[in-house]
Design an enzyme around this catalytic site. Structure first.
Site, mmCIF file in Angstrom:
data_model
loop_
_atom_site.group_PDB
_atom_site.id
_atom_site.type_symbol
_atom_site.label_atom_id
_atom_site.label_comp_id
_atom_site.label_asym_id
_atom_site.label_seq_id
_atom_site.Cartn_x
_atom_site.Cartn_y
_atom_site.Cartn_z
ATOM 1 N N HIS A 93 56.992 30.333 -1.445
ATOM 2 C CA HIS A 93 56.037 31.568 -1.628
ATOM 3 C C HIS A 93 55.895 32.148 -0.433
ATOM 4 C CE1 HIS A 93 52.902 34.353 -3.012
ATOM 5 N NE2 HIS A 93 53.620 34.379 -4.148
ATOM 6 N N GLU A 163 60.963 38.301 -3.803
ATOM 7 C CA GLU A 163 59.591 38.951 -3.804
ATOM 8 C C GLU A 163 59.338 39.584 -2.374
ATOM 9 O OE1 GLU A 163 56.526 37.011 -6.741
ATOM 10 O OE2 GLU A 163 56.406 35.812 -4.698
ATOM 11 N N GLY A 232 51.856 38.070 -10.309
ATOM 12 C CA GLY A 232 50.377 37.107 -9.812
ATOM 13 C C GLY A 232 49.365 37.731 -10.713
HETATM 14 P P1 PGA Z 1 51.121 39.999 -7.458
HETATM 15 O O1 PGA Z 1 51.624 38.653 -6.855
HETATM 16 O O2 PGA Z 1 51.879 40.192 -8.765
HETATM 17 O O3 PGA Z 1 49.727 39.891 -7.588
HETATM 18 O O4 PGA Z 1 51.657 40.924 -6.535
HETATM 19 C C1 PGA Z 1 52.908 38.055 -7.092
HETATM 20 C C2 PGA Z 1 53.006 36.829 -6.339
HETATM 21 O O5 PGA Z 1 52.652 36.652 -5.078
HETATM 22 O O6 PGA Z 1 53.781 35.991 -6.747
#
Ligand code: PGA
Length: 255
Positions: A93, A163, A232
């Site tokens: 991540h 991501e 997230g």
């Molecule tokens: P977010 O986070 O949906 O709050 O942007 C996604 C993540 O970091 O896995």
């Protein structure tokens, strides 16, 4: 597939159980959507027991690079995670990469998770988009490096999540566009095909994460043609996450 990344939330076991229960109620209505909740270590044992019927799955958000057990203060190995009932773990991540995990560490963690029998949620993504295509090279390196040396038979246990770092968290300006997601999804499948051949590559899941929510889920899933999402913030609200499950189910049925 919908993977909720709770990050460092919520603030008590009672809240974690309540969030889990409310999410589970939504998930049970749509058995065609695989729901995974990646929760803080301290809640894994508790929630994994509740999720023993495997209708919804519990995962970790990271693991130690060290395997097994031993004198490693503060570390949690993949094996320990698996023993308390986790079936998945995130590795790579961006919030762990920022904290120091480079591609070599990510590879070691991925391998150790596979050895412990966990499904691996491998996050990849560029820090910023440039006009020279360097972001493509960065993603390619992350994918290739993480998967180097793993057994062909284990590829199906790896889920790749695109991501882009610039789209993650409450400081993000926006999610990636469905077009961005489509481009990257095709690109990641091409990298996989070059590594292991069309057949396995095609069967591997590629998801999107970064400011995904109930408003953009449908378009990202449809246009981006990804196999799911990793929200997230949106996973901390069972109503919002529930709508995303409904959307994922609808899109899956239509394709
Ligand atoms: P977010 O986070 O949906 O709050 O942007 C996604 C993540 O970091 O896995």
């Amino acid at each position: 597939m919908l993977i909720g990344n709770w990050k460092m939330n919520p603030s008590s076991p009672e809240e974690a159980v309540s969030l889990y229960r409310r999410t589970r109620t939504k998930a049970l209505k749509f058995p065609g959507v695989t729901v995974v909740l990646c929760v803080p270590y301290i809640y894994i044992g508790l929630l994994a027991k509740k999720a023993a019927d495997k209708r919804i799955h519990i995962g970790g958000q990271d693991i130690s690079v060290v395997e097994g057990i031993g004198a490693y203060t503060g570390a949690v190995s993949a094996e320990l995670l698996s023993k308390v009932g986790a079936r998945y773990t995130i590795v790579g991540h961006s919030e762990r990469r920022i904290a120091g995990d480079d591609n070599i560490v990510v590879r070691a963690k991925l391998k150790s998770a596979l050895r412990a029998g966990l499904f691996v949620i491998l996050c990849v993504g560029e820090t910023e988009r440039d006009s020279h295509g360097r972001y493509l090279t960065a993603v390619k390196e992350q994918v290739e490096s993480a998967l180097r040396g793993i057994d062909r038979a284990e590829y199906h246990k790896v889920i790749i999540v695109y991501e882009p770092v610039w789209a993650i968290g409450d400081k993000a300006l926006r999610a990636a566009t469905p077009q961005d997601v489509l481009e990257m999804q095709i690109y990641i499948h091409k990298i996989l095909a070059d590594l292991i051949g069309q057949e396995i590559a095609r069967s591997m899941l590629v998801l999107y994460g970064g400011s995904s929510d109930q408003k953009n889920a449908e378009e990202i899933l449809r246009t981006g043609q990804v196999d799911g999402l990793l929200p997230g913030r949106a996973s901390l609200n069972p109503e919002v996450f529930g709508v995303m499950i409904v959307i994922a189910d609808r899109v899956a049925r239509a394709t």
